[in-house]
Design a protein around this motif. Structure first.
Motif, PDB file in Angstrom:
ATOM      1  N   PHE A 124      13.058   2.752   1.446  1.00  0.00           N
ATOM      2  CA  PHE A 124      11.649   3.045   0.599  1.00  0.00           C
ATOM      3  C   PHE A 124      12.098   2.738  -1.022  1.00  0.00           C
ATOM      4  CE2 PHE A 124      11.125   5.291   4.464  1.00  0.00           C
ATOM      5  CZ  PHE A 124       9.724   5.394   4.692  1.00  0.00           C
ATOM      6  N   TYR A 125      11.103   2.119  -1.548  1.00  0.00           N
ATOM      7  CA  TYR A 125      10.846   2.073  -2.930  1.00  0.00           C
ATOM      8  C   TYR A 125      10.213   3.286  -3.302  1.00  0.00           C
ATOM      9  CZ  TYR A 125      12.360  -2.664  -2.749  1.00  0.00           C
ATOM     10  OH  TYR A 125      13.072  -4.024  -2.548  1.00  0.00           O
ATOM     11  N   ARG A 126      10.486   3.835  -4.687  1.00  0.00           N
ATOM     12  CA  ARG A 126       9.758   4.878  -5.124  1.00  0.00           C
ATOM     13  C   ARG A 126       9.028   4.328  -6.429  1.00  0.00           C
ATOM     14  NH1 ARG A 126      11.782  10.789  -5.528  1.00  0.00           N
ATOM     15  NH2 ARG A 126      10.584  10.579  -3.286  1.00  0.00           N
ATOM     16  N   LEU A 127       7.643   4.615  -6.566  1.00  0.00           N
ATOM     17  CA  LEU A 127       6.842   4.137  -7.512  1.00  0.00           C
ATOM     18  C   LEU A 127       6.133   5.412  -8.168  1.00  0.00           C
ATOM     19  CD1 LEU A 127       4.874   1.315  -5.739  1.00  0.00           C
ATOM     20  CD2 LEU A 127       6.887   1.188  -7.050  1.00  0.00           C
ATOM     21  N   VAL A 128       6.162   5.516  -9.354  1.00  0.00           N
ATOM     22  CA  VAL A 128       5.872   6.704 -10.210  1.00  0.00           C
ATOM     23  C   VAL A 128       4.659   6.315 -11.365  1.00  0.00           C
ATOM     24  CG1 VAL A 128       7.940   7.945  -9.626  1.00  0.00           C
ATOM     25  CG2 VAL A 128       7.859   6.690 -11.732  1.00  0.00           C
TER      26      VAL A 128
END
Length: 647
Positions: A395-399
């Protein structure tokens, strides 16, 4: 006595080329230095292009576009008088810096975009956006130049873009322009602006190799290395603008440069006035200013808007200088509105796949409950940045950044790739978040994709076309499809009513295309998870024809289709200058089709005076698989003849 051209006193020569020369001169009434472009070519097409360049720029009035003051003909030559911009062009700046910093690239892009958006509003498409046509003055002004191949969206200049002709510089051409040079759409300029931005932050072009078949295929597929892979310091917002501007499909491309300008505004808040922008660019070019540090340091802009050192002393005594950097974002709300506003931050966990983080489709829409109504907060921007996840694979985390909103009930809509999430929530005030909620960092909302995307039935549409004529080749091409360890006829395969159960998303496929008179093509690609249709537009390269020119006369200049360049045949076509025809044999590799060969004298007194000598033109039909020969023989009175007949 100094040379004069018209009413202008010539101060010197800046450069000379095959088309003409560039002179520095003085404008008698404006009393300032100007540039004079002199066209020495007599070709009507070049004269018309020169005239149009002057006409278009004389009708422009924008500080970001080079001014044209005059256009006239004298002594058999044509001249354009324009603004003198002393400084450097963007191409040379990229070369000297190796690559451009994020903030400088955003500033330069935004300034060029403002000028180009103005041209678009006037119905003008530039069609040759590239670093060499972006001028940077010593005062930090950005100027857009060279409207020589510009087109009007009114369609009044079709004579400049005939079928088979390439308009613009290959590295910056959008896919639709490669297919058809007569396309005049501002989104083709926006594509070139994406290439320009890519080149600024990486120091490289996304596509190299001219107009070879391989490069054209990559351009049509949108296959280029992500800018962050080349320069990890590239900001995600820049990668996002590049992706939107360079989309291979014109309908899905950024439709207006104002969107690109708006995307960069949050990073350029320290540079608002024209003097601030020009000062920043000037400082970056001469190396006297660190724009990255200046843009990211909020202190000076904060002090300037709040009374200088007095406010600084208050901030220092309350929070301490070391804590100020993280405190500045919350300062306004913590001090003045702690009971009215709350803090919110959203994080998204998106599946890793073939996409880079900046390519993931994610959209956040926030609605506020006002009584019984839900009101969309269109003014609120929630940009997403990428954080690497160390404790979660796949997974990539986008914030989002921390945002401050009035306390109350809200509804958040999240589109993340092929999934949508909805959440209603109450946002407490900062006082309440620190108190009974014990959340000093504010409300945190998180959403996560499902682990896998199901495989879906998919369609593959193969659309071969002739590279040189752009004509479709449906029914003329043998299309083979690899399945079950054997090559099958794809058209026969499509007749199977259950073929869509065989072709599914998330799988790799291989195709071969072949036809008499064309080079074979091989395709290997994957249908990404969630995709249900893929369209493959495949340029088929005709087999070349060898033309031998047998000449018995003095060297002659050769024009093919009235141009000094031609598309050289071969598996990887490329544009080359036409050679001189000298006594003996001159060999050319051309593509099949109808061509016009013009031979004209190059020496003698007439040529030195700029007046062309004798010339003859012959129409020749070159057929696939048949080589051709052309004879040039002397005639009486110093003339010559051109024929396809053997002696």
């Amino acid at each position: 006595m100094a040379e004069k051209i018209g009413k202008y006193q010539v101060l010197g020569t800046i450069g000379k080329g095959g088309m003409g020369s560039i002179l520095k001169a003085r404008h008698p009434s404006l009393n300032r230095q100007v540039i004079i472009k002199k066209l020495t070519l007599k070709d009507p097409a070049f004269v018309e292009r020169f005239r149009r360049e002057a006409q278009i720029q004389m009708e422009m009035s924008h500080p970001g576009i080079v001014k044209v003051y005059d256009h006239f003909a004298e002594g058999g030559h044509h001249y354009i008088v324009m603004e003198y911009v002393e400084g450097i062009n963007l191409e040379d700046l990229i070369t000297s810096k190796r690559r451009i910093g994020n903030i400088a690239a955003m500033l330069i892009f935004s300034e060029v975009a403002k000028a180009l958006a103005y041209a678009h509003s006037k119905g003008v498409v530039h069609r040759d956006i590239k670093p060499a046509n972006i001028l940077i003055s010593k005062q930090g002004e950005i100027k857009l130049a060279d409207f020589g191949v510009a087109g009007s969206t009114s369609g009044s200049d079709d004579q400049l873009t005939q079928a088979g002709m390439t308009i613009g510089t290959p590295a910056y051409l959008a896919p639709e322009v490669i297919n058809n040079a007569q396309v005049k759409d501002k989104r083709s300029d926006i594509y070139a602006m994406g290439v320009l931005l890519y080149e600024m932050v990486t120091g490289k072009k996304p596509f190299v190799g001219g107009l070879s078949a391989e490069t054209i295929q990559k351009i049509h597929k949108g296959q280029f290395e992500g800018p962050k892979k080349i320069n990890p310091q590239t900001k995600p917002v820049i990668a996002k603008v590049i992706k939107q501007a360079m989309h291979k499909k014109i309908k899905r491309r950024m439709g207006d440069l104002k969107k690109g300008i708006a995307a960069f505004q949050p990073y350029l808040r320290r540079f608002v006035e024209a003097s601030q922008i020009q000062g920043a660019i000037q400082g970056y070019v001469d190396g006297s200013m660190d724009l990255e540090a200046k843009a990211s340091n909020p202190l000076w802009g904060f002090l300037a808007s709040r009374g200088g050192l007095l406010v600084f002393a208050v901030v220092f005594s309350v929070a301490g200088l070391g804590a100020y950097w993280s405190y500045e974002r919350r300062f306004k709300y913590e001090i003045f509105y702690p009971d009215q506003f709350g803090s919110l931050q959203v994080s998204l966990d998106a599946r890793m796949g073939s996409k880079e983080p900046g390519e993931i489709f994610a959209r956040l829409r926030l609605l506020k409950e006002e009584g019984s109504k839900l009101v969309m907060l269109d003014h609120l921007e929630l940009p997403l940045s990428h954080l690497a996840l160390k404790d979660s694979k796949g997974f990539y985390r986008l914030v989002t950044p921390q945002v401050f909103l009035e306390k109350g009930f809200y509804k958040l809509l999240v589109d993340l790739e092929d999934e949508q999430f909805q959440q209603r929530f109450f946002l407490a005030s900062l006082e309440e978040q620190r108190g009974f909620q014990q959340r000093a960092e504010g409300l945190q909302l998180s959403f996560k994709n499902a682990a896998k995307v199901p495989s879906l039935p998919a369609q593959i549409a193969v659309q071969p076309f002739d590279l040189t004529t752009q004509e479709p080749l449906d029914g003329k091409i043998q299309i083979s499809f690899y399945r079950d360890k054997q090559w099958l006829d794809f058209n026969e395969f499509l007749k199977d009513p259950n073929h869509q159960e065989t072709i599914r998303s998330g799988q790799n496929y291989s195709f071969k295309l072949s036809a008499e008179g064309y080079h074979s093509q091989s395709l290997n690609f994957a249908i990404e998870p969630g995709q249900t249709r893929i369209e493959l537009k495949v340029p088929m390269v005709p087999l070349p024809v060898e033309l031998v020119v047998h000449s018995e006369v003095n060297p002659l200049e050769l024009l093919i289709n009235n141009r000094p360049h031609y598309l050289k045949g071969g598996e990887e076509p490329r544009i080359e200058p036409t050679p001189k025809v000298v006594p003996g044999n001159t060999r050319l590799r051309l593509f099949p089709g109808r061509h016009y060969f013009t031979l004209r004298e190059t020496g003698g007194m007439l040529s030195q005076l700029g007046i062309g000598g004798r010339s003859h033109t012959l129409e020749v039909l070159l057929k696939s698989g048949e080589n051709a020969q052309l004879w040039v023989r002397p005639k009486s009175e110093g003339d010559f003849e051109l024929t396809m007949k053997e002696p």
